[in-house]
Design a protein around this motif. Structure first.
Motif, PDB file in Angstrom:
ATOM      1  N   TYR A   3       6.157  -2.072   3.687  1.00 58.56           N
ATOM      2  CA  TYR A   3       5.140  -1.411   2.855  1.00 58.56           C
ATOM      3  C   TYR A   3       5.490  -1.505   1.366  1.00 58.56           C
ATOM      4  O   TYR A   3       5.694  -0.494   0.686  1.00 58.56           O
ATOM      5  N   HIS A  42      -3.273  -7.534   3.037  1.00 56.57           N
ATOM      6  CA  HIS A  42      -2.216  -8.420   2.561  1.00 56.57           C
ATOM      7  C   HIS A  42      -2.312  -9.779   3.252  1.00 56.57           C
ATOM      8  O   HIS A  42      -2.186 -10.835   2.611  1.00 56.57           O
ATOM      9  N   GLN A  82       0.728   2.322   7.463  1.00 63.53           N
ATOM     10  CA  GLN A  82       1.826   3.219   7.819  1.00 63.53           C
ATOM     11  C   GLN A  82       1.332   4.423   8.611  1.00 63.53           C
ATOM     12  O   GLN A  82       1.988   4.884   9.547  1.00 63.53           O
ATOM     13  N   ASP A 123      -1.193  -0.552   2.466  1.00 66.14           N
ATOM     14  CA  ASP A 123       0.131  -0.216   2.983  1.00 66.14           C
ATOM     15  C   ASP A 123       0.167   1.198   3.550  1.00 66.14           C
ATOM     16  O   ASP A 123       0.730   1.442   4.628  1.00 66.14           O
ATOM     17  N   ALA A 156       3.256  -5.641   5.242  1.00 59.39           N
ATOM     18  CA  ALA A 156       2.440  -4.437   5.394  1.00 59.39           C
ATOM     19  C   ALA A 156       2.115  -4.119   6.851  1.00 59.39           C
ATOM     20  O   ALA A 156       2.004  -2.949   7.217  1.00 59.39           O
TER      21      ALA A 156
END
Length: 336
Positions: free
Chosen positions: A249, A168, A139, A135, A242
């Motif tokens: 996230y 994910h 980001q 995550d 994600a």
């Protein structure tokens, strides 16, 4: 002095220009065990400009058969892994800037260390940390290379934010089996096979040769002579929390983290995961560790000098310690 990278520069895809690029890049390796130490040695020998290594653990004798850079004396002295590794790596190549951090990686502790990092290599030992890292790197738009191994098997995949499925997505398509080195063992060639894929992909990314990146998930079983490249591009999910269009996230949020607390006066630490335990599956992969007792609601296992109790609702009690760090280590050894 002869050019230490002369043979690497003779490899046409790298050459002199590629070698210069390698020397300008910064890689972070999360975990300094089997995958971490071998990748670190490869990259330091290859002339990476800066290397950051992170691990919370110390060297033990059970590490030595597969974890590069460590010696018997490191285990006797219980030297933190990153400190022992840093010493050996600097002796191999004094031109590489190496930062070593003894810490438990969380979204809070990891974020400031990712400034100006070009690539992250996964060498962790549990999926809680991997999903948090996934995550965070999505980001921050930082590529990373997933790797895992147990027994004689392993797998690796290169994750490029917004270009490939993230971890994910992959786990939704192919959930892990939960086996760990402590429950199923491991042989060192499995480590080296994963590392060969991870380091090679890292070199491709460092020099900017994106056309040569492997776009498949590689899996293997060395003992049973299996090797497979799996196309996973269709696993990329536009609704993924994600990496999707409206990413949230989730593993950066407190409610999604694994929580720990010391139970007052009981010499026990409670660990609460953010998911229910599948007791039947857990019992199956723990049977090689020791005698598992249980019922429909919990499992109990005597492990080393501890008694570990797993509850269906996601709680685990580690009896025999009041150290959260020690309890988390035991938990991840058993649960993965």
């Amino acid at each position: 002095m002869a050019d230490r990278y002369s043979r690497q520069k003779l490899f046409k895809p790298i050459g002199t220009v590629g070698q210069q690029k390698i020397g300008e890049k910064h890689i972070l390796i999360l975990g300094c065990g089997a995958l971490g130490t071998a990748n670190a040695e490869n990259l330091v020998r290859a002339g990476i400009g800066k290397l950051t290594i992170i691990d919370r653990d110390y060297v033990e004798f059970s590490n030595l058969h597969r974890q590069h850079l460590f010696t018997e004396q490191d285990a006797i002295d219980q030297i933190p892994k990153v400190i022992a590794a840093k010493s050996k790596l600097e002796a191999i190549n004094s031109n590489v800037l190496i930062e070593a951090h003894i810490l438990d990686a969380t979204a809070v502790t990891l974020r400031p260390l990712l400034k100006e990092v070009d690539l992250v290599i996964d060498a962790t030992d549990n999926f809680d940390t991997r999903l948090m890292m996934n995550d965070l790197l999505q980001q921050l738009h930082i590529p990373w290379i997933y790797g895992t191994c147990v027994g004689s098997t392993g797998m690796s995949y290169t994750i490029l934010p917004k270009q490939t499925p993230c971890l994910h997505c992959l786990l939704d398509a192919a959930p892990p089996n939960g086996a760990t080195c402590d429950s199923a063992g491991i042989i060192s060639p499995a480590v080296q096979m994963v590392v060969a894929h991870q380091t090679t992909e890292a070199l491709k990314l460092l020099i900017g040769d994106s056309d040569s990146l492997r776009t498949t998930l590689v899996t293997f079983d060395l003992w049973n002579n299996h090797y497979q490249m799996i196309k996973v591009d269709k696993a990329m999910d536009s609704a993924c929390p994600a990496c999707g269009m409206d990413a949230t996230y989730p593993y950066l949020h407190y409610e999604a983290t694994t929580k720990t607390e010391i139970l007052c006066g009981r010499n026990t630490v409670q660990i609460r995961a953010n998911r229910e335990m599948q007791l039947a599956e857990l019992a199956n992969h723990l049977k090689s560790v020791g005698q598992v007792k249980g019922n429909d609601f919990l499992l109990s296992l005597d492990y080393q000098s501890y008694r570990v109790v797993f509850f269906q609702d996601g709680r685990t009690l580690i009896h025999g310690t009041d150290s959260i760090e020690n309890a988390k280590k035991i938990y991840y050894q058993l649960v993965g």
